[in-house]
Enzyme design. Structure first.
Site: not given
Ligand code: GUN
Length: 293
Positions: A53, A97, A120
């Site tokens: 990311k 995350q 998100d």
């Molecule tokens: N864990 C798995 N997919 C995601 C996501 O799209 N965002 C976040 N914050 N955590 C995740």
């Protein structure tokens, strides 16, 4: 029928080029979109997502604020960091995350994020807006799936869609997006899960199958209708001694056999995966634009 591959890497690259141009236009107006990423602990899969990311932000010119905290971080410390990021005008998006270590209250953390910075799309305010069809940050993986369908010319209007999996991150939101009264919705959606009695009977009806169960071999060729569109959201590590890492990634779909029956199919890796980060960049840029209007 041998399926055409939906090349998520290529579609993501095209979208990222569009987003990079958008960031340049914003920078000309002294607006620099900023994303804060928060990782607690050292889960290897989460670490590699977070690194990807941050790299993606750099590539398109988004300011990225890296927050890596030890596994022992307390709820209070994490809440204090979220409050600080909420108040920081350089930050347009906050991504914590998931999953968080077990001792932390995930729901409380998501609720603490300013909905205007919730790129998100996990805050209940954004989830609610999505469900009632108001403008909201859409969760990145399901939004990425919609983009893959649109950009591959797949029509959802009136289509029978079967979603396998009911997670908050993929299954529930993609089902909601696809039932919306909109050009990228208007589908008839069935959501299957671990308590579904006869998975094959449902999947067999589907014009579009979305596999998001998190288990290899969930969708097999005998379940898939000839000519169906198959979207594989699974990212599963399976041991593979021939790989330097000791593992390889597989989806939830028996790719080789299902590709013989499907009309379109996403590979793993290189299908849905690259779209998730792309839609995160998209949401961060949208947030920066909203903050300056
Ligand atoms: N864990 C798995 N997919 C995601 C996501 O799209 N965002 C976040 N914050 N955590 C995740």
């Amino acid at each position: 029928m041998a399926a055409r591959i939906i090349d998520g890497k290529a579609i993501a690259a095209q979208m990222r080029a569009e987003l990079k141009a958008e960031v340049e236009r914003l920078k000309a107006k002294a607006i620099v979109p900023g994303l804060a990423v928060v990782l607690v602990g050292d889960d290897p899969a989460s670490k590699s997502y977070v690194t990807a990311k941050e790299r993606a932000c750099e590539e398109i010119g988004i300011y990225s604020d890296d927050n890596r905290l030890p596994a022992e971080t307390t709820q209070e410390e994490l809440m204090a960091l979220v409050a600080k990021l909420n108040a920081d005008p350089r930050i347009n998006g906050i991504l914590v995350q998931l999953p968080l270590p077990k001792h932390l209250d995930e729901g409380a953390v998501l609720l603490a994020i300013d909905p205007a910075k919730d790129v998100d799309g996990f805050h209940p305010v954004n989830v609610g807006k999505m469900v009632v069809g108001e403008e909201a940050f859409l969760p990145c993986t399901p939004h990425g799936i919609i983009q893959l369908l649109v950009r591959s010319g797949v029509k959802t209007d009136g289509a029978e869609v079967v979603v396998v999996g009911r997670s908050n991150i993929v299954g529930k939101p993609i089902a909601n997006m696809l039932i919306q009264k909109s050009p990228t919705g208007n589908a008839t959606v069935t959501v299957c899960h671990t308590r579904t009695r006869d998975l094959a009977a449902h999947v067999r009806r589907a014009d579009i199958v979305i596999a998001a169960a998190g288990r290899p071999g969930t969708v097999t060729a005998d379940m898939v209708k000839e000519g169906a569109v198959v979207i594989d959201v699974g990212v599963n590590r399976v041991e593979d001694a021939t790989k330097k890492s000791g593992y390889r990634l597989v989806g939830d779909v028996d790719f080789e056999a299902v590709a013989e029956k499907a009309s379109l199919i996403t590979p793993v890796p290189g299908g849905v995966g690259p779209m998730t980060i792309t839609m995160l960049l998209y949401n961060t840029i949208e947030s920066a634009k909203r903050a300056h209007t």
